[in-house]
Write a protein that holds these residues in place. Structure first.
Motif, PDB file in Angstrom:
ATOM      1  N   ILE A 102       0.837  -1.200   0.000  1.00 30.84           N
ATOM      2  CA  ILE A 102       0.000   0.000   0.000  1.00 30.84           C
ATOM      3  C   ILE A 102       0.875   1.254   0.000  1.00 30.84           C
ATOM      4  N   SER A 103       1.928   1.240   0.783  1.00 31.47           N
ATOM      5  CA  SER A 103       2.843   2.377   0.832  1.00 31.47           C
ATOM      6  C   SER A 103       3.435   2.661  -0.544  1.00 31.47           C
ATOM      7  N   ARG A 104       3.907   1.620  -1.185  1.00 27.44           N
ATOM      8  CA  ARG A 104       4.499   1.783  -2.517  1.00 27.44           C
ATOM      9  C   ARG A 104       3.471   2.321  -3.508  1.00 27.44           C
ATOM     10  N   TRP A 105       2.262   1.754  -3.484  1.00 20.70           N
ATOM     11  CA  TRP A 105       1.226   2.184  -4.419  1.00 20.70           C
ATOM     12  C   TRP A 105       0.781   3.619  -4.164  1.00 20.70           C
ATOM     13  N   ALA A 106       0.821   4.047  -2.901  1.00 19.47           N
ATOM     14  CA  ALA A 106       0.472   5.442  -2.601  1.00 19.47           C
ATOM     15  C   ALA A 106       1.440   6.377  -3.313  1.00 19.47           C
ATOM     16  N   MET A 107       2.705   6.021  -3.338  1.00 16.64           N
ATOM     17  CA  MET A 107       3.690   6.869  -4.006  1.00 16.64           C
ATOM     18  C   MET A 107       3.576   6.772  -5.529  1.00 16.64           C
ATOM     19  N   GLU A 108       2.976   5.699  -6.020  1.00 20.57           N
ATOM     20  CA  GLU A 108       2.785   5.524  -7.463  1.00 20.57           C
ATOM     21  C   GLU A 108       1.410   6.007  -7.932  1.00 20.57           C
ATOM     22  N   GLY A 109       0.559   6.416  -6.999  1.00 17.19           N
ATOM     23  CA  GLY A 109      -0.758   6.936  -7.349  1.00 17.19           C
ATOM     24  C   GLY A 109      -1.775   5.883  -7.762  1.00 17.19           C
ATOM     25  N   SER A 152      -4.517   3.197  14.721  1.00 22.42           N
ATOM     26  CA  SER A 152      -3.842   3.931  13.654  1.00 22.42           C
ATOM     27  C   SER A 152      -4.365   3.512  12.282  1.00 22.42           C
ATOM     28  N   PHE A 153      -4.549   2.210  12.079  1.00 18.05           N
ATOM     29  CA  PHE A 153      -5.032   1.720  10.795  1.00 18.05           C
ATOM     30  C   PHE A 153      -6.429   2.253  10.490  1.00 18.05           C
ATOM     31  N   SER A 154      -7.259   2.332  11.500  1.00 17.04           N
ATOM     32  CA  SER A 154      -8.608   2.861  11.304  1.00 17.04           C
ATOM     33  C   SER A 154      -8.544   4.290  10.755  1.00 17.04           C
ATOM     34  N   VAL A 155      -7.687   5.111  11.319  1.00 12.30           N
ATOM     35  CA  VAL A 155      -7.537   6.493  10.863  1.00 12.30           C
ATOM     36  C   VAL A 155      -6.968   6.522   9.448  1.00 12.30           C
ATOM     37  N   LEU A 156      -5.914   5.739   9.205  1.00  9.03           N
ATOM     38  CA  LEU A 156      -5.283   5.721   7.880  1.00  9.03           C
ATOM     39  C   LEU A 156      -6.240   5.203   6.808  1.00  9.03           C
ATOM     40  N   LYS A 157      -6.972   4.151   7.133  1.00  5.90           N
ATOM     41  CA  LYS A 157      -7.895   3.548   6.167  1.00  5.90           C
ATOM     42  C   LYS A 157      -9.017   4.518   5.795  1.00  5.90           C
ATOM     43  N   ASN A 158      -9.497   5.249   6.766  1.00  2.07           N
ATOM     44  CA  ASN A 158     -10.612   6.160   6.522  1.00  2.07           C
ATOM     45  C   ASN A 158     -10.194   7.499   5.928  1.00  2.07           C
ATOM     46  N   ASN A 159      -8.889   7.733   5.818  1.00 10.41           N
ATOM     47  CA  ASN A 159      -8.372   8.981   5.252  1.00 10.41           C
ATOM     48  C   ASN A 159      -7.220   8.696   4.294  1.00 10.41           C
ATOM     49  N   PRO A 160      -7.451   7.871   3.271  1.00  8.71           N
ATOM     50  CA  PRO A 160      -6.336   7.526   2.372  1.00  8.71           C
ATOM     51  C   PRO A 160      -5.863   8.738   1.574  1.00  8.71           C
ATOM     52  N   LYS A 161      -4.557   8.894   1.543  1.00 10.36           N
ATOM     53  CA  LYS A 161      -3.963  10.002   0.805  1.00 10.36           C
ATOM     54  C   LYS A 161      -2.797   9.454  -0.004  1.00 10.36           C
ATOM     55  N   LEU A 162      -2.642   9.989  -1.167  1.00 14.58           N
ATOM     56  CA  LEU A 162      -1.535   9.547  -2.006  1.00 14.58           C
ATOM     57  C   LEU A 162      -0.380  10.520  -1.838  1.00 14.58           C
ATOM     58  N   ASN A 163       0.091  10.641  -0.598  1.00 13.98           N
ATOM     59  CA  ASN A 163       1.214  11.528  -0.340  1.00 13.98           C
ATOM     60  C   ASN A 163       2.291  10.816   0.481  1.00 13.98           C
ATOM     61  N   TYR A 164       3.400  11.472   0.605  1.00 12.11           N
ATOM     62  CA  TYR A 164       4.562  10.883   1.271  1.00 12.11           C
ATOM     63  C   TYR A 164       4.278  10.530   2.728  1.00 12.11           C
ATOM     64  N   GLU A 165       3.632  11.417   3.468  1.00 15.55           N
ATOM     65  CA  GLU A 165       3.400  11.192   4.897  1.00 15.55           C
ATOM     66  C   GLU A 165       2.520   9.961   5.137  1.00 15.55           C
ATOM     67  N   TRP A 166       1.449   9.851   4.355  1.00 14.95           N
ATOM     68  CA  TRP A 166       0.544   8.710   4.501  1.00 14.95           C
ATOM     69  C   TRP A 166       1.269   7.411   4.150  1.00 14.95           C
ATOM     70  N   ALA A 167       2.016   7.437   3.059  1.00  8.30           N
ATOM     71  CA  ALA A 167       2.788   6.257   2.638  1.00  8.30           C
ATOM     72  C   ALA A 167       3.824   5.894   3.696  1.00  8.30           C
ATOM     73  N   GLU A 168       4.462   6.885   4.272  1.00  8.48           N
ATOM     74  CA  GLU A 168       5.477   6.640   5.310  1.00  8.48           C
ATOM     75  C   GLU A 168       4.850   6.016   6.556  1.00  8.48           C
ATOM     76  N   ASP A 169       3.664   6.475   6.932  1.00  8.50           N
ATOM     77  CA  ASP A 169       2.969   5.874   8.079  1.00  8.50           C
ATOM     78  C   ASP A 169       2.674   4.395   7.812  1.00  8.50           C
ATOM     79  N   MET A 170       2.207   4.088   6.609  1.00  9.77           N
ATOM     80  CA  MET A 170       1.937   2.687   6.255  1.00  9.77           C
ATOM     81  C   MET A 170       3.215   1.856   6.310  1.00  9.77           C
ATOM     82  N   LEU A 171       4.291   2.384   5.759  1.00  6.11           N
ATOM     83  CA  LEU A 171       5.553   1.652   5.743  1.00  6.11           C
ATOM     84  C   LEU A 171       6.125   1.482   7.153  1.00  6.11           C
ATOM     85  N   THR A 172       5.961   2.490   7.969  1.00  2.04           N
ATOM     86  CA  THR A 172       6.427   2.386   9.361  1.00  2.04           C
ATOM     87  C   THR A 172       5.705   1.258  10.083  1.00  2.04           C
ATOM     88  N   TRP A 173       4.378   1.190   9.929  1.00  2.79           N
ATOM     89  CA  TRP A 173       3.622   0.102  10.554  1.00  2.79           C
ATOM     90  C   TRP A 173       4.008  -1.252   9.970  1.00  2.79           C
TER      91      TRP A 173
END
Length: 94
Positions: free
Chosen positions: A17-24, A62-83
C-alpha cells in the motif's frame, strides 16, 4: 491462520500500500485496504500473546484512521511503511 501469520500478511500488505500510494494507484490501495481490514478482523478473533497486545491496539487505532483517510502523499505512505516494519518485527510476539 494464526496471529503471527495474520500479522505478517498485514505487514506485507502495508508495504505494498505504501508503494502504491507513491505511485498513485488508488484502485490497488482501496483493494488492499479492504483485504488488510479483513486480516485485522481475523486477528481480532485470534488468540494473541499478551506481549503483542499494546502493539496490536496501537496499530488497530492507527489503521482505522489511515484507512478512513487515504492520501496519495509521502506522509501517509510513510505511516503505512512504518507500521509494516513495526508489525514485521513484532510478529514474533503475536
Amino acid at each position: 491462520m494464526n496471529a503471527r501469520e495474520l500479522t505478517l500478511n498485514i505487514a506485507v500488505n502495508l508495504g505494498r500500500i505504501s508503494r502504491w500510494a507513491m505511485e498513485g494507484k488508488q484502485i490497488r490501495i482501496s483493494q488492499f485496504l479492504e483485504e488488510t481490514a479483513g486480516y485485522l478482523k481475523e486477528l481480532e478473533n485470534s488468540p494473541r500473546n499478551p506481549r503483542f497486545e499494546k502493539t496490536y491496539q496501537l496499530f488497530k487505532n492507527s489503521f482505522s484512521v489511515l484507512k478512513n483517510n487515504p492520501k496519495l502523499n509521502y506522509e501517509w505512505a510513510e505511516d503505512m511503511l512504518t507500521w509494516a516494519n513495526i508489525l514485521t518485527h513484532r510478529s514474533k510476539l503475536a
